[in-house]
Design an enzyme around this catalytic site. Structure first.
Site, PDB file in Angstrom:
ATOM      1  N   GLU A  26       0.816  -1.203   0.000  1.00  0.00           N
ATOM      2  CA  GLU A  26       0.000   0.000   0.000  1.00  0.00           C
ATOM      3  C   GLU A  26       0.856   1.263   0.000  1.00  0.00           C
ATOM      4  OE1 GLU A  26      -2.263  -3.261   2.191  1.00  0.00           O
ATOM      5  OE2 GLU A  26      -0.226  -2.473   2.167  1.00  0.00           O
ATOM      6  N   TYR A  80      11.967  -6.509   6.867  1.00  0.00           N
ATOM      7  CA  TYR A  80      12.307  -7.732   6.146  1.00  0.00           C
ATOM      8  C   TYR A  80      13.570  -7.544   5.332  1.00  0.00           C
ATOM      9  CZ  TYR A  80      10.421  -6.587   1.378  1.00  0.00           C
ATOM     10  OH  TYR A  80      10.180  -6.083   0.128  1.00  0.00           O
ATOM     11  N   ARG A  98       7.939  -9.729  11.041  1.00  0.00           N
ATOM     12  CA  ARG A  98       6.777  -8.872  11.266  1.00  0.00           C
ATOM     13  C   ARG A  98       5.655  -9.578  12.034  1.00  0.00           C
ATOM     14  NH1 ARG A  98       4.372  -8.011   5.175  1.00  0.00           N
ATOM     15  NH2 ARG A  98       3.886 -10.160   4.676  1.00  0.00           N
ATOM     16  N   ASN A 157      -2.619  -9.687  -4.805  1.00  0.00           N
ATOM     17  CA  ASN A 157      -1.325  -9.900  -4.137  1.00  0.00           C
ATOM     18  C   ASN A 157      -1.282 -11.209  -3.362  1.00  0.00           C
ATOM     19  OD1 ASN A 157       0.654  -7.913  -4.690  1.00  0.00           O
ATOM     20  ND2 ASN A 157      -0.429  -6.408  -3.451  1.00  0.00           N
ATOM     21  N   LYS A 215      -3.108  -8.887 -15.228  1.00  0.00           N
ATOM     22  CA  LYS A 215      -1.736  -8.607 -15.678  1.00  0.00           C
ATOM     23  C   LYS A 215      -1.103  -9.884 -16.220  1.00  0.00           C
ATOM     24  CE  LYS A 215      -1.099  -7.245 -11.528  1.00  0.00           C
ATOM     25  NZ  LYS A 215      -0.458  -6.824 -10.261  1.00  0.00           N
ATOM     26  N   ARG A 216      -0.389  -9.738 -17.335  1.00  0.00           N
ATOM     27  CA  ARG A 216       0.224 -10.900 -17.986  1.00  0.00           C
ATOM     28  C   ARG A 216       1.739 -10.739 -18.089  1.00  0.00           C
ATOM     29  NH1 ARG A 216      -3.267 -13.151 -22.866  1.00  0.00           N
ATOM     30  NH2 ARG A 216      -2.414 -15.073 -21.969  1.00  0.00           N
ATOM     31  N   GLY A 277       8.060  -4.805  -6.441  1.00  0.00           N
ATOM     32  CA  GLY A 277       7.376  -3.517  -6.464  1.00  0.00           C
ATOM     33  C   GLY A 277       6.732  -3.164  -7.781  1.00  0.00           C
ATOM     34  N   ASP A 280       2.818  -3.173  -7.626  1.00  0.00           N
ATOM     35  CA  ASP A 280       2.305  -2.000  -6.925  1.00  0.00           C
ATOM     36  C   ASP A 280       2.395  -0.765  -7.812  1.00  0.00           C
ATOM     37  OD1 ASP A 280       2.091  -3.715  -4.713  1.00  0.00           O
ATOM     38  OD2 ASP A 280       4.098  -3.187  -4.015  1.00  0.00           O
ATOM     39  N   ASP A 316      11.984  -0.982  -4.051  1.00  0.00           N
ATOM     40  CA  ASP A 316      10.581  -1.173  -4.418  1.00  0.00           C
ATOM     41  C   ASP A 316      10.020   0.001  -5.199  1.00  0.00           C
ATOM     42  OD1 ASP A 316      10.937  -3.381  -2.823  1.00  0.00           O
ATOM     43  OD2 ASP A 316       9.109  -3.110  -1.662  1.00  0.00           O
TER      44      ASP A 316
END
Length: 375
Positions: A26, A80, A98, A157, A215-216, A277, A280, A316
């Site tokens: 996000e 991470y 986390r 995701n 998405k491809r 990334g 996103d 990212d």
């Protein structure tokens, strides 16, 4: 989360040092949208620690409103470590720290509808749903139909490792996607999560969202968009609003649902530095075009260009911070950014010139267009 990238390729065990950066689905979308000149607010929780300070300051430096980020004195900020290699190979390593993080404690009690009520678009990620039962309850509340709900954008995701059982995760994500107005999903993750192959099969499984983006990878993306007539206030799915009935809610049984408009736009060729990334960034580019009321093919191309910016950078995010943190909590980012002017020139290329695009590291610098560059 705070992300640590190794200073050289190879196993995490062999990395002598790490570079600190920021990451998170996000927040990645929020930063990229701010770079594109939109007014963006990030809603989350971080610890009352140095890593939390870093995240709030770094994301705020992009022009994102961070006034709704809670600080948890009892739980730490998530961190991470990852290698720089492709996550699709066996060499890719990711180590998360986390469990019990501040973000995993988000719930309907800590983040109510009022926190997002003034938004035109509310963007959510399936990763958050996997963090805890409280986070899942929050996601269910935010995707539930209600009067005055913002247009809900949901990126599936799917990360099998985050769920106790991958099949359970797939079912939860399908439920949440069916409550959204705009859904992003990769064809590969749809097959892994739901066992369906091909964009048309994904649409058959997900008829509810007004807009579905499949998405491809390097081939491009397919968008299925229902032809919904404008509401009395004049808004359509291209111009999201914070009022009115959510476009993703089920239609009455006697309503006639128009056929989808189906649009495909190829992705340009990209010299990949790091793949993390990109999804996103694609969502941010597509949302930017949606907020601007652009035709669907241009929205897809803006998504591809944002993704290319992330793919050609080691972290990212594919852009440096847009500016210093806003002086007031609700200050708006610049309405016309250099990035948008640069991207608009490329989006406007004819099909032949777009097909010749070959983007490598540094291409995002304004004026450094790659038009006409051949492989």
């Amino acid at each position: 989360m705070v992300t640590f990238l190794p200073s050289r390729p190879g196993r995490l065990a062999d990395a002598p040092s790490f570079t600190r950066t920021i990451g998170g689905a996000e927040s990645n979308v929020a930063c990229a949208l701010a770079v594109a000149g939109h007014r963006v607010k990030w809603v989350s929780q971080v610890g009352q620690d140095g890593f939390g300070d870093h995240l709030v300051e770094a994301i705020g430096a992009y022009g994102v409103d961070v006034s709704a980020v809670g600080r948890d004195a009892l739980r730490p900020t998530g961190i991470y470590f990852r290698t720089a290699t492709d996550r699709a190979t066996d060499e890719h390593e990711v180590v998360y720290h986390r469990a019990g993080s501040a973000a995993s404690a988000m719930s309907p009690a800590t983040v109510g509808p009022d926190a997002v009520g003034d938004a035109r678009v509310l963007h959510l990620s399936g990763i958050t749903a996997a963090l805890s039962d409280d986070c899942l309850a929050l996601m269910r509340e935010l995707t539930a139909p209600r009067e005055g709900r913002p247009t809900v954008s949901f990126d599936v995701n799917f990360r099998p490792g985050l769920w106790r059982e991958a099949s359970h995760g797939g079912g939860v994500l399908l439920e949440l996607a069916r409550g959204a107005d705009l859904v992003f999903v990769g064809a590969d993750e749809a097959e892994e999560a739901w066992g369906v192959a091909g964009p048309e099969a994904v649409r058959a499984l997900l008829p509810e969202p007004a807009t579905l983006v499949v998405k491809r990878g390097g081939r491009g993306a397919v968008v299925f968009e229902r032809d919904i007539p404008a509401r009395p206030d004049g808004h359509t799915p291209d111009t999201p609003t914070g009022t009115g009935t959510p476009t993703g809610t089920p239609t009455p049984a006697d309503a006639v649902t128009p056929a989808d408009a189906v649009t495909f736009a190829a992705a340009p060729r990209v010299d990949v530095v790091a793949p993390v990334g990109a999804g996103d960034a694609f969502a941010a580019g597509f949302l930017s075009g949606t907020l601007r009321g652009l035709p669907v093919r241009e929205r897809i191309r803006h998504g591809h260009l944002m993704a290319a910016a992330a793919l050609t950078a080691p972290g990212d995010l594919g852009h440096p911070p847009a500016r210093r943190p806003p002086a007031t909590p609700h200050a708006a980012a610049p309405r016309r950014s250099p990035w948008i002017a640069h991207a608009d020139r490329l989006v406007a290329l004819d099909d032949a010139a777009w097909g010749r695009l070959h983007l490598g590291p540094g291409w995002t610098r304004t004026g450094a267009d790659q038009e006409g560059r051949t492989p």
